[in-house]
Every structure is written in C-alpha cells, then in structure tokens.
Design an enzyme around this catalytic site. Sequence first.
Site, PDB file in Angstrom:
ATOM      1  N   CYS A 100      38.138  45.321  36.283  1.00 58.43           N
ATOM      2  CA  CYS A 100      37.706  43.922  36.168  1.00 58.43           C
ATOM      3  C   CYS A 100      37.196  43.692  34.747  1.00 58.43           C
ATOM      4  O   CYS A 100      36.293  44.381  34.295  1.00 58.43           O
ATOM      5  CB  CYS A 100      36.609  43.650  37.189  1.00 58.43           C
ATOM      6  SG  CYS A 100      35.698  42.131  36.908  1.00 58.43           S
ATOM      7  N   CYS A 104      36.608  35.949  33.336  1.00 58.74           N
ATOM      8  CA  CYS A 104      37.246  34.802  34.003  1.00 58.74           C
ATOM      9  C   CYS A 104      36.257  33.909  34.743  1.00 58.74           C
ATOM     10  O   CYS A 104      36.501  32.717  34.905  1.00 58.74           O
ATOM     11  CB  CYS A 104      38.281  35.257  35.021  1.00 58.74           C
ATOM     12  SG  CYS A 104      38.752  36.934  34.876  1.00 58.74           S
ATOM     13  N   THR A 191      29.268  39.378  38.232  1.00 62.57           N
ATOM     14  CA  THR A 191      30.249  40.123  37.454  1.00 62.57           C
ATOM     15  C   THR A 191      30.000  39.935  35.960  1.00 62.57           C
ATOM     16  O   THR A 191      29.913  38.806  35.486  1.00 62.57           O
ATOM     17  CB  THR A 191      31.662  39.635  37.820  1.00 62.57           C
ATOM     18  OG1 THR A 191      31.867  39.892  39.206  1.00 62.57           O
ATOM     19  CG2 THR A 191      32.730  40.346  37.018  1.00 62.57           C
ATOM     20  N   GLU A 257      28.567  44.767  38.176  1.00 68.48           N
ATOM     21  CA  GLU A 257      27.935  43.630  38.828  1.00 68.48           C
ATOM     22  C   GLU A 257      26.431  43.830  38.805  1.00 68.48           C
ATOM     23  O   GLU A 257      25.971  44.983  38.784  1.00 68.48           O
ATOM     24  CB  GLU A 257      28.406  43.489  40.290  1.00 68.48           C
ATOM     25  CG  GLU A 257      29.628  42.596  40.474  1.00 68.48           C
ATOM     26  CD  GLU A 257      30.935  43.302  40.143  1.00 68.48           C
ATOM     27  OE1 GLU A 257      30.951  44.548  40.223  1.00 68.48           O
ATOM     28  OE2 GLU A 257      31.916  42.626  39.804  1.00 68.48           O
ATOM     29  N   HIS A 292      38.940  30.373  40.732  1.00 68.99           N
ATOM     30  CA  HIS A 292      38.675  31.820  40.681  1.00 68.99           C
ATOM     31  C   HIS A 292      39.649  32.584  41.586  1.00 68.99           C
ATOM     32  O   HIS A 292      39.985  33.729  41.306  1.00 68.99           O
ATOM     33  CB  HIS A 292      37.218  32.104  41.024  1.00 68.99           C
ATOM     34  CG  HIS A 292      36.760  33.419  40.501  1.00 68.99           C
ATOM     35  ND1 HIS A 292      37.076  33.865  39.231  1.00 68.99           N
ATOM     36  CD2 HIS A 292      36.046  34.423  41.072  1.00 68.99           C
ATOM     37  CE1 HIS A 292      36.557  35.073  39.051  1.00 68.99           C
ATOM     38  NE2 HIS A 292      35.944  35.437  40.164  1.00 68.99           N
ATOM     39  N   TYR A 296      42.649  35.875  40.438  1.00 71.65           N
ATOM     40  CA  TYR A 296      42.903  37.213  40.968  1.00 71.65           C
ATOM     41  C   TYR A 296      44.293  37.753  40.653  1.00 71.65           C
ATOM     42  O   TYR A 296      44.690  38.807  41.174  1.00 71.65           O
ATOM     43  CB  TYR A 296      42.531  37.272  42.458  1.00 71.65           C
ATOM     44  CG  TYR A 296      41.062  37.620  42.587  1.00 71.65           C
ATOM     45  CD1 TYR A 296      40.086  36.728  42.140  1.00 71.65           C
ATOM     46  CD2 TYR A 296      40.642  38.851  43.056  1.00 71.65           C
ATOM     47  CE1 TYR A 296      38.751  37.051  42.176  1.00 71.65           C
ATOM     48  CE2 TYR A 296      39.297  39.187  43.093  1.00 71.65           C
ATOM     49  CZ  TYR A 296      38.362  38.281  42.658  1.00 71.65           C
ATOM     50  OH  TYR A 296      37.024  38.615  42.669  1.00 71.65           O
ATOM     51  N   CYS A 298      44.540  39.088  38.100  1.00 65.16           N
ATOM     52  CA  CYS A 298      44.060  40.332  37.471  1.00 65.16           C
ATOM     53  C   CYS A 298      44.463  41.536  38.296  1.00 65.16           C
ATOM     54  O   CYS A 298      44.767  42.604  37.754  1.00 65.16           O
ATOM     55  CB  CYS A 298      42.550  40.299  37.305  1.00 65.16           C
ATOM     56  SG  CYS A 298      41.639  40.230  38.877  1.00 65.16           S
ATOM     57  N   GLU A 446      36.128  44.115  45.473  1.00 64.58           N
ATOM     58  CA  GLU A 446      36.103  42.797  44.837  1.00 64.58           C
ATOM     59  C   GLU A 446      37.300  41.956  45.289  1.00 64.58           C
ATOM     60  O   GLU A 446      37.197  40.737  45.403  1.00 64.58           O
ATOM     61  CB  GLU A 446      36.077  42.957  43.319  1.00 64.58           C
ATOM     62  CG  GLU A 446      35.566  41.722  42.608  1.00 64.58           C
ATOM     63  CD  GLU A 446      35.388  41.950  41.122  1.00 64.58           C
ATOM     64  OE1 GLU A 446      35.979  42.912  40.587  1.00 64.58           O
ATOM     65  OE2 GLU A 446      34.674  41.167  40.497  1.00 64.58           O
TER      66      GLU A 446
HETATM   67 FE1  SF4 Z   1      37.147  40.447  37.442  1.00 66.04          FE
HETATM   68 FE2  SF4 Z   1      39.510  39.619  38.323  1.00 66.04          FE
HETATM   69 FE3  SF4 Z   1      37.254  38.262  38.956  1.00 66.04          FE
HETATM   70 FE4  SF4 Z   1      38.274  38.247  36.466  1.00 66.04          FE
HETATM   71  S1  SF4 Z   1      39.223  37.392  38.339  1.00 66.04           S
HETATM   72  S2  SF4 Z   1      36.149  38.483  37.031  1.00 66.04           S
HETATM   73  S3  SF4 Z   1      39.038  40.337  36.275  1.00 66.04           S
HETATM   74  S4  SF4 Z   1      37.830  40.329  39.586  1.00 66.04           S
HETATM   75 FE    FE Z   2      35.208  38.103  40.881  1.00 65.19          FE
END
Ligand code: SF4
Ligand code: FE
Length: 487
Positions: A100, A104, A191, A257, A292, A296, A298, A446
């Site tokens: 992570c 974001c 985060t 976190e 958000h 993801y 990510c 997460e």
């Molecule tokens: Fe972390 Fe993914 Fe959330 Fe961005 S979207 S803060 S990389 S878990």
């Molecule tokens: Fe998150």
Amino acid sequence: MAMMNAKQYEESLRKLKLNVWMFGKRVENVVDDPIIRPSMNAVALTYELAHRPEHEDLMTATSHITGKKTNRFCHIHQNTGDLVKKTKMGRLLGMRTGCCFQRCVGMDTLNALSITTYNIDAKYGTEYNKRFLKYLKYVQENDLTCCGAMTDTKGDRSLPPHKQKDPDLFLHVVEERPDGIVVSGNKNHQTGAVNSHEIITMPTITMRKEDKDYAISFAVPSDTKGITYIMGRQSCDTRKTEGMTMDRGNMHYGGHEALVIFDKVFVPWDRVFMYKEYDFTTELVENFAAYHRQSYACKSGVGDVLIGAAQSIAEYNGVENASHIKDKIVEMNHLNETLYCGSISCAAEGHKEACGTYLVDVLLANVSKHNVTRFPYLIARLAQDIAGGLMVTLPSAADFDSPDIGKWLKKFYQGKADVPTEHRLRMLRLIENLTLGTAAVGYLAESMHGAGSPQAQRIMISRRINIKEKQRLAKELCGIEKGDHLS
Ligand code: SF4
Ligand code: FE
C-alpha cells in the site's frame, strides 16, 4: 514550489514535529525508524515517478485552478480520462511497491470534498467551496501528502454518536470560537498517517440532527498540537529491525496504519469544510467511498508482483511446465485482470458533478471493490499452493549466513541446479510477505476492510440497482406487461 522529488519529500517530513508512539515509546525519529521507513519509501515513490518522463502522463495532471502541472495525487478529476489515468497510476504504483503506497486516501478525500463543499454552498449559501479551493491550491503548490481520515473507532455499533457513553468515540466539536472550532475524538486505521503533511477529516457515517456536532470535516497540519499517533502492529513487523536480510521479503517498501487521537485540537475557520450540515454527510461518505473503492486498482498491481513471484518459484522448483501449475497461473491472472476491469470500468463510466468534478460510476465502483474483498484471497491461496510449505518452515537468514550451518541450508534447500538457492529463498520470503507478513495487511486485510467492509458495498449495490426496471424487462419479455414490440 514545484513538485517535490523523493528526497525533497523525505526532507519535508523531517521538519514535522509529529507525536508518534510505537511499542509503548515515543518515536523521536519517525523518518528513519526501521519499521516506519519502508512505508515512507512507498509514498516517496509517488513523488519520484512524477519526475520520470515515461510516467509523466499518469503521474501528473494540469491543475484546473492554477493551470500548473501537479502531482495527480493532488488533482481534481476533470474528465473520465483523468479517472482512467488514476486507475492506471494505482496499478503502476502497486506493481512497483508490492504494498500500500498510502497517498490515494488524500486524493479521494480532496475530490469528494470538491463536490460536497459546492453542494452545501448551493443549498445554504455558505462559503465552504471557496475555502476548499484555497486549501487545494496550497496542497497542490506544496505537493503535499494528505491523510484522508474517515473511520472513527465507533464504540457500541448499535448506538449513534450522541448516545455513546464516551462522546470521543466519534470525532466531534467541543467548542466553537470566533476564530475556529476545537475538536476531540479519534480516527482509526489511518493509512499513511505519519507520512502525511496534512490530515483531512470526514464523518464516518450518515449523521442525523442529534449528531450534528459530529457532522464535521476539516484539515489540519499533521503536527498540530493535540494530535497523537499510535502505530498499528503488523505481523512480522519486527523483521524490519533485523537489518536488510532476505527475511524482510520486500526489501524496500511497506505500508502502515495508525490510530490518530485528537485531544482538543484547534481548527481555524478557513480549514473547516463542513460544520453541522448533517444532511450532507451521506453524500460525502458515499462519494469518498466510491472514489476510494475505485482506488483499489492498487491491488491488481500488487497482484502482478505476487503472480510474478508464483511463476518464478515454480520455475526455481522445476515445476513450471506441470499443467496444473500453468492453469493456476492463468486463474491468478484472470482474477487479477478482473479486478483491473472493475476499476477501469467505473472510471470510464464516470460523470460530471455540478461543480465540474468527475465522479466514478458509484454502482460499478462498489461492485469492483466487492471483488477486491474476495479475489486477492483466492490469488494468495494459489500463490501459497504453488510456493509449497517451505515458505512457512524456512529457517532465518542468519542461519543461512552462518559459517557453521549455512552450508547445510544451501545444500538441502537448492531447487533447480542452475538457480542459486538464495534466489529461491528470497522469492519464498516475498510470497510470505505478501500473503502472511507485513504486506498481507495491505494485500489481504485491507482488501477486505479498506474503503469499507464487504457489507458496506452490498448495501450500496442494493441501493443503486434498479430492480423494478429489471422486473419490467422480464415481465415484458414473457408477456405479462405489454411492451413496444409485442404483437
Ligand atoms: Fe493503499 Fe490501495 Fe488504499 Fe491506496 S487505495 S491507500 S494503495 S490500499
Ligand atoms: Fe485503504
């Protein structure tokens, strides 16, 4: 100030006077702490890649308020192309960090607030949007990392905020002054909190009239007086204190976190973006969540790393040509690309809000994140299947390096003769890191709970689908109701 690079970002963090606690002690040097530093490295990459010509298109954008180049993490989406690039940026950083990268949440908070501040002003004649745009300019011009803070610890979940025994279980106003407000409470699971320059808060649930003191949104510098950070533990976190050994799995990056406590924190009025307009809390929560949930993507980037590790370990073990291994790799890719499809689709189907900001398709964003609560677990299961039991029975790097017993480990843990045993062990440690260790917080837990737990998405899906229309279609085709083309 121009966009920062990684080094400048690191130096900017050194100037902060954060009150951070871990293992019962105050962390005096946050940036160099061995457990925290990998998470700082991950955020730093969001700065570094913005300066690479090959990533400029994804990592930067043109500000709609200043016309200047800005890091995309500080940008307000101006079209569906921006939203699609945001998805691609998330995958890029996920695959480059294997964890992570934290930044974001702030981007999603800024975008959600750009919409809601405008809508509150339209209804009440307030000036939140003006304040917000001034703040956004400050964030863009200083290239700041913002921690988007939504989740309160919430106490007894059956009770609304004002009925909790301890009023601080939800963040709320405790005093109104001519120059601003004073707030107390907390935000949990934050985060990247100690890698952030700013904290921007939002309510965590829909607030009713009785909870109007909790219907607040504001921004404060992360080292404001009265803010305390207590770091969350991650499985295998202390391996990072053992030096740069292969037991880390991921040698450079990680996430973090923290519980963020607000103890009578003062916020000047020009940094308050919602104050008791409880009727806009649902909108702010839902729009932030939708953005958000898109973010993801990510996880498909992290999935790329895990799939690469699974294929590599299969090759190191000499089983890459077994038909069931090939099939498992295909299955992992299918699941991973399905995640990417979801994020891309909600971006491509985005629309313009009244203020001009583009918002993702909320239904598709929720469907996409709901898949994220499942597929990384299936991909991790297949990676562990391919890796074999050695991943969890492997002795330590210190044993491997020992002049006395290291020779036995090198001898008995070799796989294919032309692959160094150390490569095999490093790859196993990476898979362990992603599916059981520190990165499993980001890749698995997460994925389950970040941006809302699975039930939150199911509620949104049930609200957004037009079930009556689906029934009408069915009835028309089977002749229950007359349609246009029935004879
Ligand atoms: Fe972390 Fe993914 Fe959330 Fe961005 S979207 S803060 S990389 S878990
Ligand atoms: Fe998150």
